[in-house]
Design an enzyme around this catalytic site. Structure first.
Site, PDB file in Angstrom:
ATOM      1  N   SER A 124       0.831  -1.201   0.000  1.00 15.53           N
ATOM      2  CA  SER A 124       0.000   0.000   0.000  1.00 15.53           C
ATOM      3  C   SER A 124       0.867   1.253   0.000  1.00 15.53           C
ATOM      4  O   SER A 124       1.998   1.244   0.518  1.00 15.53           O
ATOM      5  CB  SER A 124      -0.849  -0.010   1.286  1.00 15.53           C
ATOM      6  OG  SER A 124      -1.404   1.254   1.506  1.00 15.53           O
ATOM      7  N   ALA A 125       0.298   2.330  -0.518  1.00 14.58           N
ATOM      8  CA  ALA A 125       0.986   3.626  -0.480  1.00 14.58           C
ATOM      9  C   ALA A 125       1.237   4.070   0.955  1.00 14.58           C
ATOM     10  O   ALA A 125       2.055   4.957   1.200  1.00 14.58           O
ATOM     11  CB  ALA A 125       0.131   4.668  -1.185  1.00 14.58           C
ATOM     12  N   TYR A 149      -2.318  -1.070  10.922  1.00 12.03           N
ATOM     13  CA  TYR A 149      -2.556  -1.664   9.595  1.00 12.03           C
ATOM     14  C   TYR A 149      -1.377  -1.341   8.659  1.00 12.03           C
ATOM     15  O   TYR A 149      -0.785  -2.221   8.041  1.00 12.03           O
ATOM     16  CB  TYR A 149      -3.873  -1.143   8.990  1.00 12.03           C
ATOM     17  CG  TYR A 149      -3.903  -1.288   7.488  1.00 12.03           C
ATOM     18  CD1 TYR A 149      -4.026  -2.542   6.900  1.00 12.03           C
ATOM     19  CD2 TYR A 149      -3.744  -0.173   6.644  1.00 12.03           C
ATOM     20  CE1 TYR A 149      -4.009  -2.686   5.512  1.00 12.03           C
ATOM     21  CE2 TYR A 149      -3.726  -0.309   5.270  1.00 12.03           C
ATOM     22  CZ  TYR A 149      -3.852  -1.562   4.708  1.00 12.03           C
ATOM     23  OH  TYR A 149      -3.813  -1.700   3.334  1.00 12.03           O
ATOM     24  N   LYS A 153       2.018  -3.636   6.713  1.00  8.78           N
ATOM     25  CA  LYS A 153       2.480  -3.620   5.313  1.00  8.78           C
ATOM     26  C   LYS A 153       3.993  -3.378   5.257  1.00  8.78           C
ATOM     27  O   LYS A 153       4.719  -4.019   4.500  1.00  8.78           O
ATOM     28  CB  LYS A 153       1.747  -2.541   4.509  1.00  8.78           C
ATOM     29  CG  LYS A 153       0.269  -2.793   4.330  1.00  8.78           C
ATOM     30  CD  LYS A 153      -0.005  -4.026   3.486  1.00  8.78           C
ATOM     31  CE  LYS A 153      -1.465  -4.354   3.379  1.00  8.78           C
ATOM     32  NZ  LYS A 153      -1.744  -5.687   2.852  1.00  8.78           N
TER      33      LYS A 153
HETATM   34  P1  NAD Z   1     -10.890  -7.159   1.506  1.00  8.07           P
HETATM   35  O1  NAD Z   1     -11.042  -7.126   2.964  1.00  8.07           O
HETATM   36  O2  NAD Z   1     -12.075  -6.845   0.655  1.00  8.07           O
HETATM   37  O3  NAD Z   1     -10.320  -8.577   1.047  1.00  8.07           O
HETATM   38  C1  NAD Z   1      -9.468  -9.349   1.843  1.00  8.07           C
HETATM   39  C2  NAD Z   1      -9.972 -10.781   1.785  1.00  8.07           C
HETATM   40  O4  NAD Z   1      -9.101 -11.590   2.567  1.00  8.07           O
HETATM   41  C3  NAD Z   1     -11.382 -10.949   2.368  1.00  8.07           C
HETATM   42  O5  NAD Z   1     -12.163 -11.728   1.489  1.00  8.07           O
HETATM   43  C4  NAD Z   1     -11.163 -11.660   3.700  1.00  8.07           C
HETATM   44  O6  NAD Z   1     -12.247 -12.514   4.032  1.00  8.07           O
HETATM   45  C5  NAD Z   1      -9.893 -12.438   3.408  1.00  8.07           C
HETATM   46  N1  NAD Z   1      -9.055 -12.732   4.581  1.00  8.07           N
HETATM   47  C6  NAD Z   1      -8.573 -11.883   5.503  1.00  8.07           C
HETATM   48  N2  NAD Z   1      -7.799 -12.528   6.376  1.00  8.07           N
HETATM   49  C7  NAD Z   1      -7.785 -13.842   6.002  1.00  8.07           C
HETATM   50  C8  NAD Z   1      -7.167 -15.005   6.489  1.00  8.07           C
HETATM   51  N3  NAD Z   1      -6.383 -14.983   7.565  1.00  8.07           N
HETATM   52  N4  NAD Z   1      -7.387 -16.177   5.851  1.00  8.07           N
HETATM   53  C9  NAD Z   1      -8.180 -16.229   4.737  1.00  8.07           C
HETATM   54  N5  NAD Z   1      -8.787 -15.151   4.221  1.00  8.07           N
HETATM   55  C10 NAD Z   1      -8.593 -13.966   4.847  1.00  8.07           C
HETATM   56  O7  NAD Z   1      -9.685  -6.161   1.141  1.00  8.07           O
HETATM   57  P2  NAD Z   1      -9.249  -5.597  -0.268  1.00  8.07           P
HETATM   58  O8  NAD Z   1      -9.653  -4.178  -0.337  1.00  8.07           O
HETATM   59  O9  NAD Z   1      -9.631  -6.520  -1.339  1.00  8.07           O
HETATM   60  O10 NAD Z   1      -7.680  -5.616  -0.064  1.00  8.07           O
HETATM   61  C11 NAD Z   1      -6.896  -6.721  -0.450  1.00  8.07           C
HETATM   62  C12 NAD Z   1      -5.470  -6.491   0.001  1.00  8.07           C
HETATM   63  O11 NAD Z   1      -5.000  -5.252  -0.549  1.00  8.07           O
HETATM   64  C13 NAD Z   1      -5.315  -6.370   1.509  1.00  8.07           C
HETATM   65  O12 NAD Z   1      -4.113  -6.997   1.885  1.00  8.07           O
HETATM   66  C14 NAD Z   1      -5.243  -4.885   1.728  1.00  8.07           C
HETATM   67  O13 NAD Z   1      -4.531  -4.556   2.886  1.00  8.07           O
HETATM   68  C15 NAD Z   1      -4.503  -4.431   0.481  1.00  8.07           C
HETATM   69  N6  NAD Z   1      -4.766  -3.027   0.170  1.00  8.07           N
HETATM   70  C16 NAD Z   1      -6.062  -2.600   0.028  1.00  8.07           C
HETATM   71  C17 NAD Z   1      -6.307  -1.250  -0.241  1.00  8.07           C
HETATM   72  C18 NAD Z   1      -7.729  -0.755  -0.388  1.00  8.07           C
HETATM   73  O14 NAD Z   1      -7.929   0.447  -0.368  1.00  8.07           O
HETATM   74  N7  NAD Z   1      -8.720  -1.609  -0.563  1.00  8.07           N
HETATM   75  C19 NAD Z   1      -5.247  -0.358  -0.369  1.00  8.07           C
HETATM   76  C20 NAD Z   1      -3.948  -0.826  -0.247  1.00  8.07           C
HETATM   77  C21 NAD Z   1      -3.709  -2.174   0.027  1.00  8.07           C
HETATM   78  C1  UD1 Z   2      -7.112   5.387   3.827  1.00  4.59           C
HETATM   79  C2  UD1 Z   2      -6.063   5.020   4.827  1.00  4.59           C
HETATM   80  C3  UD1 Z   2      -4.934   4.285   4.115  1.00  4.59           C
HETATM   81  C4  UD1 Z   2      -5.483   3.060   3.404  1.00  4.59           C
HETATM   82  C5  UD1 Z   2      -6.589   3.485   2.448  1.00  4.59           C
HETATM   83  C6  UD1 Z   2      -7.268   2.278   1.870  1.00  4.59           C
HETATM   84  C7  UD1 Z   2      -6.279   6.695   6.590  1.00  4.59           C
HETATM   85  C8  UD1 Z   2      -5.641   7.876   7.239  1.00  4.59           C
HETATM   86  N1  UD1 Z   2      -5.618   6.218   5.522  1.00  4.59           N
HETATM   87  O1  UD1 Z   2      -6.529   6.251   2.886  1.00  4.59           O
HETATM   88  O2  UD1 Z   2      -3.962   3.894   5.053  1.00  4.59           O
HETATM   89  O3  UD1 Z   2      -4.465   2.397   2.673  1.00  4.59           O
HETATM   90  O4  UD1 Z   2      -7.598   4.234   3.158  1.00  4.59           O
HETATM   91  O5  UD1 Z   2      -8.101   2.667   0.849  1.00  4.59           O
HETATM   92  O6  UD1 Z   2      -7.308   6.229   7.010  1.00  4.59           O
HETATM   93  N2  UD1 Z   2     -12.800  11.717   3.163  1.00  4.59           N
HETATM   94  C9  UD1 Z   2     -13.792  12.639   3.462  1.00  4.59           C
HETATM   95  N3  UD1 Z   2     -14.936  12.201   4.028  1.00  4.59           N
HETATM   96  C10 UD1 Z   2     -15.152  10.872   4.325  1.00  4.59           C
HETATM   97  C11 UD1 Z   2     -14.137   9.929   4.022  1.00  4.59           C
HETATM   98  C12 UD1 Z   2     -12.966  10.390   3.448  1.00  4.59           C
HETATM   99  O7  UD1 Z   2     -13.636  13.830   3.208  1.00  4.59           O
HETATM  100  O8  UD1 Z   2     -16.222  10.542   4.871  1.00  4.59           O
HETATM  101  C13 UD1 Z   2     -11.554  12.184   2.530  1.00  4.59           C
HETATM  102  C14 UD1 Z   2     -10.320  11.921   3.376  1.00  4.59           C
HETATM  103  O9  UD1 Z   2     -10.062  13.003   4.201  1.00  4.59           O
HETATM  104  C15 UD1 Z   2      -9.259  11.739   2.268  1.00  4.59           C
HETATM  105  C16 UD1 Z   2     -10.029  11.209   1.069  1.00  4.59           C
HETATM  106  O10 UD1 Z   2     -11.403  11.453   1.328  1.00  4.59           O
HETATM  107  O11 UD1 Z   2      -8.762  12.988   1.920  1.00  4.59           O
HETATM  108  C17 UD1 Z   2      -9.837   9.711   0.879  1.00  4.59           C
HETATM  109  O12 UD1 Z   2     -10.100   9.063   2.121  1.00  4.59           O
HETATM  110  P1  UD1 Z   2     -10.107   7.486   2.276  1.00  4.59           P
HETATM  111  O13 UD1 Z   2     -10.987   6.884   1.236  1.00  4.59           O
HETATM  112  O14 UD1 Z   2     -10.392   7.170   3.693  1.00  4.59           O
HETATM  113  O15 UD1 Z   2      -8.629   7.059   1.879  1.00  4.59           O
HETATM  114  P2  UD1 Z   2      -7.231   7.564   2.480  1.00  4.59           P
HETATM  115  O16 UD1 Z   2      -7.411   8.405   3.658  1.00  4.59           O
HETATM  116  O17 UD1 Z   2      -6.452   8.150   1.363  1.00  4.59           O
END
Ligand code: NAD
Ligand code: UD1
Length: 340
Positions: A124-125, A149, A153
């Site tokens: 993740s970023a 969290y 990462k």
């Molecule tokens: P998500 O929660 O929708 O998907 C994760 C999946 O993993 C779920 O289906 C959950 O049931 C399963 N899971 C969790 N722990 C488990 C375990 N111990 N054994 C088996 N299954 C398990 O999340 P996502 O948004 O699809 O994210 C996927 C990955 O990408 C994660 O590692 C997350 O941290 C990373 N990531 C997500 C974002 C985002 O914004 N969605 C951003 C950066 C990184």
């Molecule tokens: C957040 C997490 C980041 C994670 C990512 C996953 C924090 C501080 N960071 O990022 O670690 O990897 O989610 O997707 O939680 N916003 C509003 N109103 C809302 C919700 C969000 O104004 O109700 C704004 C936030 O201030 C931000 C932008 O929308 O500027 C995006 O927010 P969000 O979707 O939560 O993502 P991040 O904060 O970038």
């Protein structure tokens, strides 16, 4: 090629499974449904009309992983499984460290045992911490994420680097996602967190369908052109396609360790996303400007040029696509609930 997808029923995992199947990879999913629903499996079948293997289980459990690797010859792994809610990780750090680290360690141990040494990891970023650069490039030193969290990462990236140092026959790719939003064009799968959403797009969607009253935009006094925070939003289908490119590279290289930003390279403000959502979906969102959210950075944007150069990957979908597809998904969800 047979790919094990951990967490393949989740938001990004399910979209990636679709791309894998459409690119003729054979797919094996393991998921414990801790943050996903079983019907995703049917939806993937409906969308792709292809079969895959599914194991219900916990990736922290070495015995189920050994069963999977014994029953299938696995060429590579994409590791999504983990918990991802920032706020919850602050409240329950042990649960986050236990799940995210244990799952990764069990997986890597089992892969080692079965001599499967190709892995793509969902990073993740957040690992850039509070870096001040206008655009984050992979060569910036990692920072300190503000929450458990994010720290999982960073630690997992360190573990993968140490593993590669100890055994350079591994092929490891860490993908640093920026802000994934949007849904598959079918509207069947998407991001639908339980409870009140923390992330922007899921919150907007709940307001758009009348389940929540008003979106609060967190702060309009930042040092940005319209005062609201800037993020690099990426359509989840573009993100899923990035995994296919990463896998292709993994199978073409003998070995190596790589890090790529997956983002668009274009910063979008919160106000811009809200007004785009209103325009493309022809509706009015109820929103107001409120206080800043603690821990938010004003401007986070990827430099995605390395992914373009080495993976031949770049985003193709627009902010308009993200807003339209996300809204289509939530409407389909609502309609299917009504129809039940
Ligand atoms: P998500 O929660 O929708 O998907 C994760 C999946 O993993 C779920 O289906 C959950 O049931 C399963 N899971 C969790 N722990 C488990 C375990 N111990 N054994 C088996 N299954 C398990 O999340 P996502 O948004 O699809 O994210 C996927 C990955 O990408 C994660 O590692 C997350 O941290 C990373 N990531 C997500 C974002 C985002 O914004 N969605 C951003 C950066 C990184
Ligand atoms: C957040 C997490 C980041 C994670 C990512 C996953 C924090 C501080 N960071 O990022 O670690 O990897 O989610 O997707 O939680 N916003 C509003 N109103 C809302 C919700 C969000 O104004 O109700 C704004 C936030 O201030 C931000 C932008 O929308 O500027 C995006 O927010 P969000 O979707 O939560 O993502 P991040 O904060 O970038």
């Amino acid at each position: 090629m047979k790919i094990l997808v951990t967490g393949g029923c989740g938001y990004i995992g399910s979209h990636t499974v679709i791309e894998l199947l459409e690119n003729n990879y054979e797919v094996i999913i393991i998921d414990n449904f801790s943050n996903s629903k079983r019907d995703v499996l049917d939806k993937i079948k409906i969308i792709t009309n292809k079969n895959f293997i599914f194991y219900e289980g916990d990736v922290c459990d070495n015995s189920i992983l050994e069963k999977i690797f014994s029953e299938n010859f696995i060429d590579g792994v994409i590791h999504f499984a983990g918990f991802k809610a920032v706020g919850e990780s602050v409240e329950k750090p042990l649960m986050y460290y236990r799940n995210n680290l244990d799952a990764t360690l069990s997986l890597l141990e089992t892969m080692n045992k079965f001599n499967c040494k190709k892995i793509v990891f969902s990073s993740s970023a957040t690992v850039y911490g509070d870096a001040k650069e206008a655009k984050f490039v992979e060569t910036i030193k990692k920072g300190t994420p503000s929450n458990p969290y994010g720290k999982t990462k960073t630690v997992i990236e360190d573990i993968l680097e140490d593993l590669y140092t100890s055994d350079p026959t591994w092929s490891i790719t860490m993908l640093r996602y920026f802000n994934p939003v949007g849904s598959h064009a079918s509207g069947l799968i998407g991001d639908d967190p339980s409870g009140i959403p923390n992330n922007l797009m899921p919150y907007i969607l709940r307001v758009a369908v009348g389940e929540l009253e008003c979106l609060t935009i967190f702060g309009n006094d930042y040092d940005t052109p319209d005062g609201t925070c800037i993020r690099d939003y990426i359509h989840v289908v573009d993100l899923a396609k990035g995994h296919i490119k990463a896998l292709d590279q993994l199978f073409n290289l003998e070995s190596g360790i790589k890090i790529y930003n997956l983002g668009s390279g274009k910063g979008v403000s919160v106000t811009e996303i809200v007004t785009t959502f209103e325009r493309v979906n022809n509706l009015k969102l109820n929103y107001r400007y409120g206080e800043r959210r603690s821990g938010d950075l004003p401007n986070i944007c990827a430099d995605p040029s390395l992914a373009l150069k080495e993976l031949n990957w770049k985003t193709e979908k627009t902010l308009e696509d993200m807003c339209k597809d996300a809204y289509n998904f939530i409407q389909m969800q609502k309609n299917s609930i009504k129809g039940d």
